[in-house]
Design a protein around this motif. Sequence first.
Motif, PDB file in Angstrom:
ATOM      1  N   HIS A 108       0.824  -1.210   0.000  1.00  0.00           N
ATOM      2  CA  HIS A 108       0.000   0.000   0.000  1.00  0.00           C
ATOM      3  C   HIS A 108       0.861   1.264   0.000  1.00  0.00           C
ATOM      4  O   HIS A 108       0.600   2.202  -0.749  1.00  0.00           O
ATOM      5  CB  HIS A 108      -0.928   0.000   1.214  1.00  0.00           C
ATOM      6  CG  HIS A 108      -2.019  -1.019   1.147  1.00  0.00           C
ATOM      7  ND1 HIS A 108      -3.173  -0.834   0.415  1.00  0.00           N
ATOM      8  CD2 HIS A 108      -2.134  -2.253   1.701  1.00  0.00           C
ATOM      9  CE1 HIS A 108      -3.950  -1.900   0.518  1.00  0.00           C
ATOM     10  NE2 HIS A 108      -3.340  -2.773   1.297  1.00  0.00           N
ATOM     11  N   ASP A 127      -6.937 -10.176  -9.949  1.00  0.00           N
ATOM     12  CA  ASP A 127      -7.626  -9.162  -9.143  1.00  0.00           C
ATOM     13  C   ASP A 127      -6.791  -7.888  -9.199  1.00  0.00           C
ATOM     14  O   ASP A 127      -5.797  -7.758  -8.489  1.00  0.00           O
ATOM     15  CB  ASP A 127      -7.776  -9.660  -7.705  1.00  0.00           C
ATOM     16  CG  ASP A 127      -8.445  -8.632  -6.793  1.00  0.00           C
ATOM     17  OD1 ASP A 127      -8.762  -7.516  -7.259  1.00  0.00           O
ATOM     18  OD2 ASP A 127      -8.653  -8.946  -5.601  1.00  0.00           O
ATOM     19  N   VAL A 156      -7.229  -4.732  -8.243  1.00  0.00           N
ATOM     20  CA  VAL A 156      -7.134  -3.911  -7.041  1.00  0.00           C
ATOM     21  C   VAL A 156      -6.371  -4.650  -5.953  1.00  0.00           C
ATOM     22  O   VAL A 156      -5.428  -4.123  -5.355  1.00  0.00           O
ATOM     23  CB  VAL A 156      -8.540  -3.511  -6.549  1.00  0.00           C
ATOM     24  CG1 VAL A 156      -8.450  -2.746  -5.235  1.00  0.00           C
ATOM     25  CG2 VAL A 156      -9.254  -2.665  -7.601  1.00  0.00           C
ATOM     26  N   ASP A 176      -2.089  -1.849 -12.436  1.00  0.00           N
ATOM     27  CA  ASP A 176      -2.609  -0.597 -12.971  1.00  0.00           C
ATOM     28  C   ASP A 176      -3.560  -0.814 -14.132  1.00  0.00           C
ATOM     29  O   ASP A 176      -4.469  -0.008 -14.354  1.00  0.00           O
ATOM     30  CB  ASP A 176      -1.454   0.292 -13.453  1.00  0.00           C
ATOM     31  CG  ASP A 176      -0.512   0.670 -12.329  1.00  0.00           C
ATOM     32  OD1 ASP A 176      -0.919   1.456 -11.466  1.00  0.00           O
ATOM     33  OD2 ASP A 176       0.623   0.171 -12.318  1.00  0.00           O
ATOM     34  N   ARG A 193     -15.997  -2.599  -9.804  1.00  0.00           N
ATOM     35  CA  ARG A 193     -14.979  -1.715  -9.226  1.00  0.00           C
ATOM     36  C   ARG A 193     -14.050  -1.144 -10.279  1.00  0.00           C
ATOM     37  O   ARG A 193     -13.255  -0.257  -9.987  1.00  0.00           O
ATOM     38  CB  ARG A 193     -14.132  -2.482  -8.196  1.00  0.00           C
ATOM     39  CG  ARG A 193     -14.876  -2.945  -6.963  1.00  0.00           C
ATOM     40  CD  ARG A 193     -13.888  -3.606  -6.006  1.00  0.00           C
ATOM     41  NE  ARG A 193     -13.242  -4.769  -6.616  1.00  0.00           N
ATOM     42  CZ  ARG A 193     -12.193  -5.382  -6.091  1.00  0.00           C
ATOM     43  NH1 ARG A 193     -11.660  -4.934  -4.958  1.00  0.00           N
ATOM     44  NH2 ARG A 193     -11.662  -6.443  -6.683  1.00  0.00           N
ATOM     45  N   LEU A 194     -14.133  -1.649 -11.499  1.00  0.00           N
ATOM     46  CA  LEU A 194     -13.180  -1.287 -12.539  1.00  0.00           C
ATOM     47  C   LEU A 194     -13.853  -0.494 -13.651  1.00  0.00           C
ATOM     48  O   LEU A 194     -15.061  -0.556 -13.839  1.00  0.00           O
ATOM     49  CB  LEU A 194     -12.542  -2.549 -13.123  1.00  0.00           C
ATOM     50  CG  LEU A 194     -11.857  -3.478 -12.122  1.00  0.00           C
ATOM     51  CD1 LEU A 194     -11.391  -4.743 -12.825  1.00  0.00           C
ATOM     52  CD2 LEU A 194     -10.688  -2.789 -11.432  1.00  0.00           C
ATOM     53  N   PRO A 216      -8.439   0.283 -12.371  1.00  0.00           N
ATOM     54  CA  PRO A 216      -9.165   0.807 -11.209  1.00  0.00           C
ATOM     55  C   PRO A 216      -9.575   2.257 -11.445  1.00  0.00           C
ATOM     56  O   PRO A 216      -8.948   2.983 -12.210  1.00  0.00           O
ATOM     57  CB  PRO A 216      -8.142   0.702 -10.063  1.00  0.00           C
ATOM     58  CG  PRO A 216      -7.161  -0.325 -10.516  1.00  0.00           C
ATOM     59  CD  PRO A 216      -7.089  -0.181 -12.015  1.00  0.00           C
ATOM     60  N   ARG A 248      -7.312   5.723 -12.114  1.00  0.00           N
ATOM     61  CA  ARG A 248      -5.961   5.475 -12.615  1.00  0.00           C
ATOM     62  C   ARG A 248      -5.771   6.083 -14.009  1.00  0.00           C
ATOM     63  O   ARG A 248      -4.667   6.501 -14.360  1.00  0.00           O
ATOM     64  CB  ARG A 248      -5.671   3.968 -12.692  1.00  0.00           C
ATOM     65  CG  ARG A 248      -5.722   3.231 -11.376  1.00  0.00           C
ATOM     66  CD  ARG A 248      -4.714   3.737 -10.392  1.00  0.00           C
ATOM     67  NE  ARG A 248      -3.350   3.461 -10.826  1.00  0.00           N
ATOM     68  CZ  ARG A 248      -2.269   4.000 -10.272  1.00  0.00           C
ATOM     69  NH1 ARG A 248      -2.403   4.875  -9.292  1.00  0.00           N
ATOM     70  NH2 ARG A 248      -1.070   3.688 -10.687  1.00  0.00           N
TER      71      ARG A 248
END
Length: 306
Positions: free
Chosen positions: A79, A143, A145, A150, A162-163, A278, A281
């Motif tokens: 992170h 996955d 995220v 990227d 989510r994408l 994501p 980005r």
Amino acid sequence: MRDSLFLEWDNMHRWEGIDEFVAIAAAGSFKAGAEALGLSTTHMSRAIAALEARVQAPLFHRTTRTVRLTDTGRVFFDHCSRIVAERDEAIAMISEGGEPQGDIRITCSTAMGERFIAPIVRRYASSHAKLRISIDLTNRLVDLVGEGYDLAIRTGELAESRLIGTRIASRRLHTCAAPAYLDRQGRPGKPGDLSRHECLVGTSPLWRFRRGGRAESIRPKGRWRCNSGGAVAEAAIAGMGVCQLPEFYLLPHIASGALEEVLDDFRPDDEPIWAVYPQRRHLLPKISGLLELLRAELPAALARQA
């Protein structure tokens, strides 16, 4: 006023030690991390001790010779390294006119990546010396995220909310078999006839067809299944059954006569190819520039193969 100053100090305090932690983890030692930042090892030790006290967990396993991330440290590093990179990119967008720079992690299926995506991305990297690019070619659905990617190149329908997906090209699907197999087993006249044939199954669990305005799908069944389109095409050439694959696997073999197209009247709509990322980005120069190049060059590259 006092409360406002305290809050400002507290917010700044939360960032203390993050750069030091990322530098040590990336360099593999306190000394190398200190050299990368131009700081002393004493400062680095104090910064990490204070950071570990704040997160209430050890971040490194330390010996006299080695420094290794703890399990907590590995999660924290994933992170923090991204936070630091995005912070630096945000500053660069303003200070350097938005020049693409930093790390890009890309995932793509193996065949499409090798033939089409990697050459385009390579040209992009050659034009921007401050970029560092990693391409993971795999047929596994990554996955993005959770694993810190990227960008992904995907085909077909997109399901993950989510994408964000940007359509960058399309590809045509063909259904084929070897002439000797068709002479032996008969030529299917409609998609339903495939239930009486050996189907050579690749990565897609469904084969798609269209007649007029109506789309339909079947679930192919057979004794041969492989996640390599090239291996599926070779099995079809060997007379093992019928396959449905993107045209770049098949057109040379159709042209040579090794494969014969069937169900041409039921050919499905062209399959979309997406760049998936994501949210937000795509606002970074390094991503928006690559998306623009993929949209410009990938359709032409696919057409040349056809």
